[in-house]
Write a protein that holds these residues in place. Structure first.
Motif, short mmCIF file in Angstrom:
data_model
loop_
_atom_site.label_atom_id
_atom_site.label_comp_id
_atom_site.label_asym_id
_atom_site.label_seq_id
_atom_site.Cartn_x
_atom_site.Cartn_y
_atom_site.Cartn_z
N VAL A 35 0.84 -1.20 0.00
CA VAL A 35 0.00 0.00 0.00
C VAL A 35 0.87 1.25 0.00
O VAL A 35 0.59 2.22 -0.72
CB VAL A 35 -0.97 -0.02 1.20
CG1 VAL A 35 -1.65 1.32 1.38
CG2 VAL A 35 -2.00 -1.12 1.03
N MET A 36 1.95 1.24 0.79
CA MET A 36 2.85 2.40 0.80
C MET A 36 3.51 2.59 -0.56
O MET A 36 3.59 3.71 -1.06
CB MET A 36 3.91 2.22 1.88
CG MET A 36 3.40 2.36 3.27
SD MET A 36 4.74 2.15 4.42
CE MET A 36 3.89 2.35 5.95
N LEU A 37 3.96 1.51 -1.16
CA LEU A 37 4.61 1.58 -2.46
C LEU A 37 3.65 2.11 -3.52
O LEU A 37 3.99 3.03 -4.26
CB LEU A 37 5.10 0.18 -2.83
CG LEU A 37 5.93 0.04 -4.09
CD1 LEU A 37 6.97 -1.04 -3.87
CD2 LEU A 37 5.10 -0.30 -5.28
N ILE A 38 2.44 1.56 -3.58
CA ILE A 38 1.47 1.99 -4.59
C ILE A 38 1.02 3.42 -4.33
O ILE A 38 0.87 4.21 -5.28
CB ILE A 38 0.28 1.01 -4.62
CG1 ILE A 38 0.75 -0.34 -5.17
CG2 ILE A 38 -0.87 1.56 -5.45
CD1 ILE A 38 -0.24 -1.46 -5.00
N SER A 39 0.83 3.79 -3.06
CA SER A 39 0.44 5.17 -2.73
C SER A 39 1.49 6.16 -3.19
O SER A 39 1.16 7.18 -3.80
CB SER A 39 0.23 5.33 -1.22
OG SER A 39 -0.78 4.50 -0.77
N LEU A 40 2.74 5.87 -2.91
CA LEU A 40 3.80 6.78 -3.33
C LEU A 40 3.90 6.83 -4.85
O LEU A 40 4.09 7.91 -5.42
CB LEU A 40 5.14 6.38 -2.72
CG LEU A 40 6.29 7.33 -3.06
CD1 LEU A 40 6.04 8.71 -2.46
CD2 LEU A 40 7.61 6.78 -2.60
N GLU A 149 8.31 12.72 2.68
CA GLU A 149 8.95 13.77 1.88
C GLU A 149 7.96 14.38 0.89
O GLU A 149 7.94 15.60 0.69
CB GLU A 149 10.16 13.22 1.14
CG GLU A 149 10.93 14.28 0.39
CD GLU A 149 12.21 13.76 -0.25
OE1 GLU A 149 12.67 14.41 -1.20
OE2 GLU A 149 12.73 12.73 0.21
N LEU A 150 7.10 13.56 0.31
CA LEU A 150 6.08 14.06 -0.60
C LEU A 150 5.10 14.98 0.14
O LEU A 150 4.70 16.02 -0.38
CB LEU A 150 5.34 12.90 -1.25
CG LEU A 150 4.45 13.22 -2.43
CD1 LEU A 150 5.28 13.81 -3.58
CD2 LEU A 150 3.75 11.97 -2.91
N CYS A 151 4.74 14.60 1.36
CA CYS A 151 3.89 15.45 2.19
C CYS A 151 4.59 16.76 2.52
O CYS A 151 3.99 17.84 2.46
CB CYS A 151 3.50 14.72 3.47
SG CYS A 151 2.59 15.72 4.66
N TRP A 152 5.86 16.69 2.83
CA TRP A 152 6.65 17.89 3.16
C TRP A 152 6.68 18.86 1.98
O TRP A 152 6.47 20.06 2.13
CB TRP A 152 8.06 17.47 3.55
CG TRP A 152 8.90 18.59 4.10
CD1 TRP A 152 9.61 19.50 3.39
CD2 TRP A 152 9.07 18.92 5.47
NE1 TRP A 152 10.25 20.37 4.24
CE2 TRP A 152 9.92 20.04 5.53
CE3 TRP A 152 8.60 18.38 6.66
CZ2 TRP A 152 10.30 20.63 6.72
CZ3 TRP A 152 8.99 18.97 7.84
CH2 TRP A 152 9.83 20.07 7.87
N ILE A 153 6.93 18.31 0.79
CA ILE A 153 6.98 19.14 -0.41
C ILE A 153 5.61 19.72 -0.74
O ILE A 153 5.49 20.90 -1.08
CB ILE A 153 7.50 18.30 -1.61
CG1 ILE A 153 8.96 17.92 -1.40
CG2 ILE A 153 7.33 19.04 -2.93
CD1 ILE A 153 9.46 16.86 -2.36
#
Length: 186
Positions: A35-40, A149-153
């Motif tokens: 799920v983490m991989l697909i979400s990212l 990191e995506l959330c941070w950006i």
């Protein structure tokens, strides 16, 4: 913890015994890395942050290579012991390794590599050794960092309170998911 819980010849893990909850289904937690991989992946494509996706994939590839080198260079016995290993491999698996052991080094290496690759599609575990690095945990941690990191950006342009709220809530959620994977030994 009663000794009957552990199989004969297995190494006893006293710390894991403290965290064991009989009857608790852990199968849903096995999907956490996926799920983490697909979400990212999806979010990276939607938000046009493909470099972040590539960076996480490169880190995962490096960790997989490191894990393979550590398995090759060290002998870490599986916790279920030799009797559990024989049961899991079965007669066919044991015969494959006996055959591979009688060949030349390069041919033997390629044969064992093919056992492992074919084992990925056949529900048969190819080796009876634990790895120093858990593949599930590595994927979970690497892609958790990628999601963070995506959330941070993505939250740079909102208010400070919004940034803190989004980042802290995502960090706590990811720590919880990775922590569950660690406790339940995925």
């Amino acid at each position: 913890v009663p000794r009957a819980v552990f199989s004969v010849g297995a190494l006893q893990d006293n710390i894991l015994a403290l965290f064991s909850w009989p009857g608790l289904p852990v199968q849903p937690l096995e999907f956490v890395p996926a799920v983490m991989l697909i979400s990212l992946m999806v979010l990276s494509f939607v938000l046009d942050k493909l470099c972040l996706w590539a960076k996480c994939c490169a880190c995962t590839a490096i960790m997989a290579i490191l894990q393979g080198l550590l398995v090759w260079a060290t002998i870490v016995p599986n916790a279920e012991g030799w009797s559990g290993c024989r049961t899991r491999l079965g007669d066919e698996g044991l015969d494959r390794f006996r055959l591979a052991g009688s060949m030349s080094d390069i041919k033997s290496f390629l044969e064992i590599l093919s056992f492992e690759v074919l084992g990925m599609w056949s529900n048969r575990v190819g080796f009876c050794a634990d790895t120093v690095l858990s593949g599930h945990m590595c994927i979970s941690v690497i892609f958790s960092f990628g999601l963070y990191e995506l959330c941070w950006i993505s939250t740079r342009k909102i208010s400070f309170a919004g940034q803190v709220g989004c980042r802290v809530s995502l960090a706590l959620g990811l720590i919880g998911l990775v922590g569950c994977g660690l406790v339940f030994d995925l």
